[in-house]
Design an enzyme around this catalytic site. Structure first.
Site, PDB file in Angstrom:
ATOM      1  N   PRO A 242     -27.562   4.536 -26.759  1.00 43.35           N
ATOM      2  CG  PRO A 242     -29.109   6.020 -27.658  1.00 43.35           C
ATOM      3  CD  PRO A 242     -28.849   5.192 -26.456  1.00 43.35           C
TER       4      PRO A 242
ATOM      5  NE  ARG B 295     -27.678 -13.406  -4.394  1.00 43.89           N
ATOM      6  CZ  ARG B 295     -28.246 -14.488  -4.879  1.00 43.89           C
ATOM      7  NH1 ARG B 295     -29.459 -14.823  -4.484  1.00 43.89           N
ATOM      8  NH2 ARG B 295     -27.625 -15.247  -5.766  1.00 43.89           N
TER       9      ARG B 295
ATOM     10  CG  HIS C 288     -20.299 -17.551 -11.336  1.00 45.06           C
ATOM     11  ND1 HIS C 288     -18.934 -17.650 -11.342  1.00 45.06           N
ATOM     12  CD2 HIS C 288     -20.580 -16.241 -11.529  1.00 45.06           C
ATOM     13  CE1 HIS C 288     -18.408 -16.450 -11.527  1.00 45.06           C
ATOM     14  NE2 HIS C 288     -19.389 -15.584 -11.642  1.00 45.06           N
TER      15      HIS C 288
END
Length: 356
Positions: free
Chosen positions: A78, A128, A215
């Site tokens: 925040p 991963r 990608h």
């Protein structure tokens, strides 16, 4: 004598002409009318989820290009979020009039476009798959509230691994596939065009060239797509430069793929190029420009990818106010199509490991 001003006046059936070049994605929505059919301009709202380096570069570029009347920022921190919002608000005298807000997902209500850049950071030694599962957990907190607050929005995923997370966002949002888009290889293709433009000493905007597929390391360079000033250029390049053999071409492809790693190694992160890349997608979508971009789309049924494999990867797609308006039918070599199918198979296998 009346002069014809369109192909239809010359006797061509132009109404369905685009269907010869583009096919809709599975689970898509019908195209919206062009912006000229909309009588009054409506206010545009864009939400950016994630106020990190990438998210703020995107927000800043959207502001300077006057793409939105309101930008909503959302972040898990925040104080940082308030600081970033204030920093932009203090530039109000130098920017087009825009309202900037930022707290939680509620501020995204009634967005036209929601851009998700938030993602879990990889822990040293983490696999991963574990990183991917943590990102899925994060998306479970982000995507359903966003979809609830803006049920008619377009959803643009930028977080990596972008192809798998675009699939995740599609599943969690319940949106049709035509309204869920990944930034994909739009930036990779820009890097590809830059390298060719530098070699030929021309403006990169006069170069057309595509990277497609995943990608990442397995992205596919479509060499036959290269044109300069509208003229096919690859054959003349190979004829005039004997050094353009297969090894050299693979070296260029790897340079494109490694471009982000080079920038990260030098400055610690990427920001400006992806900011401009995503802003170009936002403009094409929200201004109904119908430009063609290589973005991550639901690729089932394209180029031999199984209809039963719900997998997202990058293909040239026509973008407009309705999202993905069609995917270009590329003329790929068998080698290029095989590479694309291998990427799709790997991405599909990764998606099957997720509990969705």
């Amino acid at each position: 004598m009346h002069k014809a001003s369109s192909l239809s006046e010359l006797g061509f059936d132009a109404g369905g002409a685009s269907s010869g070049f583009f096919r809709p994605v599975a689970d898509g929505c019908p195209a919206t009318p062009t912006s000229s059919a909309v009588p009054h301009r409506r206010l545009t709202k864009i939400s950016v989820i994630g106020a990190g380096n990438v998210g703020m570069a995107i927000a800043q570029t959207i502001l300077t290009q006057n793409l939105a009347d309101e930008i909503a920022l959302v972040d898990a921190l925040p104080d940082k979020l308030r600081g970033e919002a204030l920093d932009l608000q203090h530039a109000a005298a130098f920017l087009p009039r825009v309202r900037i807000s930022g707290t939680d997902a509620a501020v995204t209500k009634n967005s036209d476009l929601v851009i998700v850049t938030a993602g879990a950071r990889q822990i040293p030694g983490e696999t991963r798959l574990n990183l991917l599962q943590r990102n899925v957990a994060l998306y479970r907190k982000i995507v359903p509230p966003v979809a609830e607050h803006s049920p008619d929005a377009l959803l643009l995923v930028v977080s990596n691994p972008v192809d798998v997370l675009t699939y995740v966002a599609w599943k969690l949002s319940g949106f049709p596939a035509s309204r869920v888009i990944g930034s994909g290889t739009n930036l990779d293709s820009s890097r590809f065009r830059f390298l060719i433009a530098e070699h030929l000493d021309v403006n990169a905007q006069d170069v057309q060239a595509y990277m497609v597929g995943e990608h990442g390391d397995s992205s596919v360079a479509i060499w036959s797509s290269i044109s300069v000033g509208g003229m096919p250029a690859f054959k003349s390049l190979r004829d005039s430069h004997r050094s353009f053999d297969e090894a050299a071409l693979e070296g260029i492809r790897r340079a494109v793929v490694g471009g982000a790693y080079e920038v990260i190694g030098l400055k610690g992160y990427t920001s400006w190029a992806i900011g401009y890349s995503v802003a170009s997608l936002a403009a094409s979508l929200l201004r109904d420009q119908r430009r063609v971009h290589p973005v991550s789309v639901l690729a089932s049924g394209f180029h031999g990818i199984s209809d039963g494999h719900e997998v997202f990867l990058s293909l040239p797609a026509r973008l407009g106010r309705g999202g993905i308006l069609g995917v270009a039918e590329m003329d790929l070599t068998e080698a290029e199509a095989a590479q694309l199918r291998r990427s799709a198979k790997t991405l599909w296998e990764n998606c099957q490991l997720l509990d969705l």
